[in-house]
Design a protein around this motif. Structure first.
Motif, PDB file in Angstrom:
ATOM      1  N   ILE A   1       0.638  -1.107   0.056  1.00 34.57           N
ATOM      2  CA  ILE A   1       0.152   0.096   0.034  1.00 34.57           C
ATOM      3  C   ILE A   1       0.881   1.218  -0.009  1.00 34.57           C
ATOM      4  N   LEU A   2       1.943   1.095   0.470  1.00 38.35           N
ATOM      5  CA  LEU A   2       3.128   2.326   0.430  1.00 38.35           C
ATOM      6  C   LEU A   2       3.510   2.511  -0.803  1.00 38.35           C
ATOM      7  N   GLY A   3       3.765   1.382  -1.454  1.00 38.89           N
ATOM      8  CA  GLY A   3       4.317   1.727  -3.072  1.00 38.89           C
ATOM      9  C   GLY A   3       3.233   1.717  -4.111  1.00 38.89           C
ATOM     10  N   GLY A   4       1.834   1.282  -3.695  1.00 41.19           N
ATOM     11  CA  GLY A   4       0.877   1.014  -4.824  1.00 41.19           C
ATOM     12  C   GLY A   4       0.902  -0.147  -5.363  1.00 41.19           C
ATOM     13  N   PHE A   5      -0.454  -0.593  -5.579  1.00 44.54           N
ATOM     14  CA  PHE A   5      -0.586  -1.943  -6.025  1.00 44.54           C
ATOM     15  C   PHE A   5      -0.108  -2.304  -7.335  1.00 44.54           C
ATOM     16  N   THR A   6       0.263  -1.206  -8.156  1.00 43.07           N
ATOM     17  CA  THR A   6       0.220  -1.412  -9.602  1.00 43.07           C
ATOM     18  C   THR A   6       1.823  -1.225 -10.073  1.00 43.07           C
ATOM     19  N   SER A   7       2.593  -0.825  -9.355  1.00 43.38           N
ATOM     20  CA  SER A   7       4.092  -0.552  -9.621  1.00 43.38           C
ATOM     21  C   SER A   7       5.040  -1.138  -8.995  1.00 43.38           C
ATOM     22  N   ILE A   8       5.886  -1.696 -10.087  1.00 39.55           N
ATOM     23  CA  ILE A   8       6.836  -2.844  -9.614  1.00 39.55           C
ATOM     24  C   ILE A   8       7.994  -1.997  -8.927  1.00 39.55           C
ATOM     25  N   PRO A   9       8.422  -0.529  -9.415  1.00 39.83           N
ATOM     26  CA  PRO A   9       9.328   0.191  -8.624  1.00 39.83           C
ATOM     27  C   PRO A   9       8.904   0.575  -7.305  1.00 39.83           C
ATOM     28  N   GLY A  10       7.350   0.744  -7.525  1.00 35.15           N
ATOM     29  CA  GLY A  10       7.016   1.109  -6.170  1.00 35.15           C
ATOM     30  C   GLY A  10       7.146  -0.074  -5.056  1.00 35.15           C
TER      31      GLY A  10
END
Lengths: 358, 333
Positions: free
Chosen positions: B268-277
């Motif tokens: 949830i910090l990085g976002g569900f849809t982002s690999i770098p996230g």
């Protein structure tokens, strides 16, 4: 033939809107309630009480609470275990601080304490939605368990970190502590469940319940037509936590007798209750009971079958049981995503026209 | 440099590497969520299952030995001395691909177009099923996993950092686990390979197309079901890598599946849809957690690691509901 509405005329709006609109259904319901209240207490023994009936009643209560939040208001919560722990510890503190208080008041006050905590942890729901919220409620789960582990005040500085229920009574009959009669705890839990089940049913079809469902179906649209998301979401969190808190209090005081927070109210409890709600049927009061019954009875049945009948080792039986529960959840989601309650509805539809379906 | 500062550096370094371990799990989540919109709760159990299978194959256990013995009254447990590690890893990967195929065939196919929450529940069911299956196949006892990765503290680094401290101060050097370093390298390679794969291969492009828009992808002739099998296989591969790393670090046991819970705040910090996230979220959580434990924890009596990550992510979400790198949430009526 057995179940039909022919000849069952409604003359008032009130009669048309009642929970059990069909006469035979009404009779069946009251017969079942009478059986539970008047017959079961005479035949109950310790095994049935501890292994089947008490967990059934208590988990029904928890599932009812979670269903209000997840099924009616659409806010997924994985913090049930934590809220049950709040109820249990509030109950323990009240029991030890006010020895004269009767058990009904203790349990209901614990519910109110949990409701207050629920409102606090419900605040993020105003900003975040869906899976993000589900993960955020995990924060409540881990934080609450940590708090009850860390601060000795909550467990009255006992050396083991456990809480143990002292003997408390209603009308002079002990319902908690080691020397309770099975029928006493059973009737206590059943009465609470009956009263609050009735309240829940009526809440969900009133103004409040409709505002929850509006928020669940589409929160922006609901907001535009004048449903306040703040009121709807926070009231759902409060009432849901109230029910879950009562379940937690009874789970500790009437069922376990002694509890250690990490073990009794861990994350697996959260999932278990969530499964009950899903398998029973989201957004259905009956579903909460059916789901709880299914997941309480299935392990007992499997254990009796595999350990008692086939004579397998208990750990082997436990593995197979986990597998089967997981498999059944998937199966139910595929076969009937709306749960056991929907199956019951379909059965009723079929029964109405039986035996001449065309 | 003063010992306090060096301590701080040590905590940050260890936090970064712990974060990489979280990212390894979070990566699997993101892959599946991007391609199918499914929040795959079973990712952690997949890692456990992969590690169990790997150990079982390596040491030559008979699958379902316990069950077979219970039914037939026999006493089988091993079929030999086991096999070569690489062969075992290869075979485990085969098992994970088979699993992906079965999941698609048995579960996902029937749940197309259901609400996300139903799919999420299905993966929780799957997680339970796999947990039971793994224990049933290979036994529930704690196993050690050794695939030849170096473990233990690095003496070279310890000696080097001891020299950095100002003379006359008591400082014994930094502790860094060699395994964490190799995990970091492997995670780095994994991310590079995955991004190259999704950028430059036809399958990778198809994956991104599906992630972008299911219907548009189907209309240009991409088979959703094949893509799902591929994505779940890749997630299985990531789970295998995570399973090897975590299994080597702390033994193959049930608690391994709980790393999935650790990966959630990362997500949830990085976002569900982002690999770098997933990577950066993991690093932030790892460092934040270790720093909080070292500097804030003592005020509360310690052990705040359990919930701190969640609180951090929660506080963060209040300001950015879609996570750091997630797609902006646009809602219409």
């Amino acid at each position: 033939m057995l179940y039909r509405e022919a000849g069952d005329f409604k003359t008032t709006y009130r009669a048309d809107q009642q929970t059990f609109p069909i006469k035979s259904e009404r009779i069946l319901f009251w017969a079942f309630i009478a059986f539970a209240f008047l017959i079961v207490p005479f035949f109950i023994n310790d095994y049935w009480n501890k292994a089947v009936l008490m967990p059934l009643l208590i988990y029904s209560m928890a599932a009812l609470g979670l269903n209000i939040l997840v099924g009616y208001c659409g806010q997924v919560s994985l913090g049930t275990g934590g809220f049950m722990a709040v109820g249990a510890f509030a109950c323990y503190k009240l029991m030890t601080a006010f020895p004269g208080m009767d058990m009904f008041s203790v349990v209901i006050l614990s519910g109110f304490v949990t409701a207050a905590v629920g409102i606090i942890f419900g605040l993020p729901s105003l900003r975040i939605k869906g899976f993000y919220l589900a993960v955020a409620t995990l924060a409540a789960q881990f934080f609450l368990v940590w708090v009850f582990n860390k601060f000795a005040w909550f467990y009255n500085y006992s050396a083991s970190g456990q809480i143990t229920a002292p003997e408390r009574s209603i009308f002079g009959i002990a319902v908690t502590g080691p020397s309770t009669a099975p029928w006493a705890t059973y009737l206590f839990a059943l009465t609470i469940l009956f009263v609050f089940g009735w309240i829940a049913r009526n809440l969900t079809r009133g103004r409040l319940g409709r505002s929850w469902m509006a928020i669940r179906d589409m929160d922006i649209a609901a907001e535009i037509i004048g449903v306040s998301p703040l009121k709807a979401k926070l009231s759902a969190f409060a009432i849901s936590s109230f029910y879950i808190g009562i379940a937690g209090a009874m789970f500790f005081a009437n069922y376990l007798g002694a509890a250690e927070v990490g073990e009794a109210f861990g994350i697996d409890k959260s999932f278990l209750v969530l499964f009950m709600v899903i398998i029973g049927g989201l957004g259905s009061i009956l579903g909460s009971f059916l789901g709880a019954a299914f997941l309480v009875l299935l392990p007992v049945l499997l254990k009796n079958l595999m350990v008692g009948y086939l004579g397998w080792a208990t750990d082997l039986a436990a593995h197979i049981q986990i597998m089967l529960v997981g498999g059944l959840i998937v199966f139910f989601l595929i076969a009937e995503p709306h749960g056991l309650a929907q199956l019951w509805r379909i059965t009723k539809e079929k029964l109405r026209i039986w035996p001449f379906p065309y | 440099m003063s010992p306090d500062f060096l301590n701080f550096v040590e905590i940050v370094l260890n936090g970064l590497m712990a974060g990489v371990m979280y990212s390894l799990v979070a990566l699997g989540f993101v892959l599946i969520f991007k391609a199918s919109g499914i929040f795959n709760f079973a990712q952690g159990v997949m890692a456990l299952f992969a590690a169990l299978t790997l150990v079982g194959l390596q040491t030559g256990q008979v699958p379902f030995a316990h069950l077979i013995n219970a039914i037939l009254g026999s006493n089988v447990h091993h079929w030999g001395d086991g096999m070569n590690t690489f062969l075992a890893i290869f075979l485990t990967m085969g098992v994970m691909i088979l699993l992906a195929w079965l999941v698609e065939k048995i579960v996902l196919k029937h749940l197309v177009n259901q609400e996300p929450i139903i799919l999420f529940m299905a993966t929780i069911g799957l997680a339970y099923f796999l947990e039971g299956l793994g224990d049933l196949m290979w036994g529930a006892d704690i196993k050690t996993l050794d695939v030849g990765l170096p473990v233990g503290g690095s003496f070279w680094w310890e000696d080097l950092t001891r020299e950095w401290a100002a003379t006359g101060t008591e400082y014994y050097g930094m502790y860094i686990d060699v395994l964490d370093v190799s995990a970091t390298l492997i995670a780095l390679v994994l991310v590079i390979v995955l991004s190259l794969f999704s950028q430059y291969t036809a399958t990778g492009r198809a994956l991104r197309a599906v992630a972008d828009d299911h219907q548009a992808a189907m209309s240009v002739g991409i088979s959703l079901r094949t893509i799902w099998v591929i994505v779940w296989s890749i997630a299985g591969f990531v789970a295998l890598v995570a399973g090897i790393m975590w299994g080597t670090k702390s033994g193959v046991q049930f608690s391994l599946s709980l790393i999935a819970l650790k990966a959630l705040p990362v997500l949830i910090l990085g976002g569900f849809t982002s690999i770098p996230g997933a990577i950066i979220g993991g690093l932030i959580i790892g460092v934040g957690e270790k720093l909080a434990e070292a500097y804030i924890g003592p005020f509360f009596g310690g052990a705040i690691e359990n919930w701190f990550a969640y609180m951090l992510a929660l506080a963060f979400l209040l300001f950015r509901p879609q996570g750091l790198f997630g797609e902006k949430i646009i809602e219409r009526i």
